[in-house]
Design an enzyme around this catalytic site. Structure first.
Site, PDB file in Angstrom:
ATOM      1  N   HIS A 171     -11.041  -6.552   8.453  1.00 39.30           N
ATOM      2  CA  HIS A 171     -11.599  -6.001   7.081  1.00 39.30           C
ATOM      3  C   HIS A 171     -12.962  -5.423   7.379  1.00 39.30           C
ATOM      4  O   HIS A 171     -13.745  -5.605   6.598  1.00 39.30           O
ATOM      5  CB  HIS A 171     -11.780  -7.360   6.278  1.00 39.30           C
ATOM      6  CG  HIS A 171     -10.697  -8.115   5.917  1.00 39.30           C
ATOM      7  ND1 HIS A 171     -10.084  -8.874   6.589  1.00 39.30           N
ATOM      8  CD2 HIS A 171      -9.869  -8.239   4.648  1.00 39.30           C
ATOM      9  CE1 HIS A 171      -8.829  -9.521   6.075  1.00 39.30           C
ATOM     10  NE2 HIS A 171      -8.772  -8.980   4.637  1.00 39.30           N
ATOM     11  N   GLU A 202       0.866  -1.336   0.069  1.00 46.41           N
ATOM     12  CA  GLU A 202       0.088   0.073  -0.076  1.00 46.41           C
ATOM     13  C   GLU A 202       0.855   1.453  -0.057  1.00 46.41           C
ATOM     14  O   GLU A 202       0.488   2.154  -0.685  1.00 46.41           O
ATOM     15  CB  GLU A 202      -1.001   0.062   1.096  1.00 46.41           C
ATOM     16  CG  GLU A 202      -2.123  -0.803   1.078  1.00 46.41           C
ATOM     17  CD  GLU A 202      -1.573  -2.517   1.262  1.00 46.41           C
ATOM     18  OE1 GLU A 202      -2.681  -3.380   0.974  1.00 46.41           O
ATOM     19  OE2 GLU A 202      -0.705  -2.791   1.898  1.00 46.41           O
TER      20      GLU A 202
END
Length: 325
Positions: A130, A60
């Protein structure tokens, strides 16, 4: 107009941008032939080629750094962070580079062509890695815009506006609505102005404020309250940075009460900033303390997801308590 879900609306917006902006590039983990973990980018690599829609390594920080480099050279960079929970490795690049690039160069250079797309929130039994809602982290950072749509129509219009905005935007997509929400969406090009809240329902007794997936929650709670004679004004904030103080304050001056609902934890959540500002703007109009119905101050639980969520029943109870104060 076409009846489509939020994923299809986002895909439509991305396709429009790639078609009309030859400087636009879309990238992220698995966004190429795979179409991303939620299939938001399905078919775009086949349509526009591997040079304009492609997979990145699983890094990321690298994705955000690459976006900064592209945008600094005049490209339209659309970066997908696969889950909002994993945006944290990129936070240095987003907060210290994307947000400050124009400021530190005295407007000589900018990376205003960046949009970071990322799915956020719970409701899909994703567990603590998540399901998080980290939007508040980015609202503290001058130089970033933060946008959250509530349905397919809003998603397409707000995403097109975000990509074309001259500032870096972090665009949070409510993943539990990806396929659950179906709306009438124009097939062509349209934008929804950033920085403007929308009064979704008029009322006189209390203002309910939320964004993203929690909008359907406060609307359900407003329906429950209506059966007991409580008239709720419902507002979708849509843009968190900069947020529309004027619209919210005008509503609170009318109703005298405010309830803010968000999925992120209570402590440090964006509701606290809204509450502080509104009590400054509307202190003499308030009939009761500003109420916050939020997630819990715990890691996001898997088996206790239902208990964690600020659902319609919790919101309804808070509405009654606020009105009866």
């Amino acid at each position: 107009m076409a009846k489509i879900n939020m994923l299809q609306a986002i895909n439509d917006a991305l396709s429009l941008v790639l078609e009309t902006d030859d400087k636009a590039i879309l990238f992220g983990e698995d966004v190429g032939h795979f179409g991303g973990v939620f299939r938001a980018t399905s078919g775009l690599q086949e349509k526009y080629g591997k040079e304009r829609c492609f997979n990145t390594p699983l890094t990321e920080q690298g994705i955000a750094g690459f976006a900064n480099g592209l945008a600094s050279n005049g490209m339209t960079a659309i970066a997908e962070i696969q889950f909002a929970d994993y945006i944290f490795p990129a936070i240095d690049q987003i907060v210290n580079e994307s947000a400050k690039f124009r400021y530190r160069s005295g407007n000589e250079f900018n990376v205003g062509g960046i949009t970071y797309r990322t799915p956020y929130g719970g409701g899909i039994a994703g567990g603590h890695y998540h399901s998080q809602s980290p939007e508040a982290y980015f609202t503290q950072t001058a130089g970033l815009k933060v946008v959250v749509p509530r349905n397919a129509y809003q998603a397409k219009g707000l995403l097109l506006a975000s990509i074309r905005d001259k500032n870096p935007v972090v665009f949070f997509e409510p993943k539990r609505l990806y396929r659950a929400n179906i709306s009438e969406v124009p097939e062509g090009d349209y934008e929804i102005e950033l920085g403007k809240a929308e009064v979704v329902r008029e009322g006189k007794d209390i203002t309910l404020l939320a964004w993203g997936a929690q909008m359907e929650i406060i609307e359900e709670a407003a329906d429950m309250a209506a059966k007991q004679g409580i008239s709720c004004e419902v507002i979708d904030l849509r843009t968190l940075a900069p947020w529309d103080i004027e619209t919210v304050a005008a509503s609170v001056k009318k109703t005298g009460r405010l309830l803010i609902n968000h999925e992120a934890p209570l402590t440090g959540g964006f509701a606290g900033e809204i509450a502080a500002t509104i009590q400054e703007e509307c202190f003499l109009y308030l009939e009761s303390p500003i109420s916050r119905v939020c997630g819990l101050d715990t890691p996001y639980p898997l088996i206790h997801e239902k208990e964690y969520m600020p659902d319609a029943l919790k919101t309804f109870e808070a509405i009654k308590a606020t009105v009866k104060f």
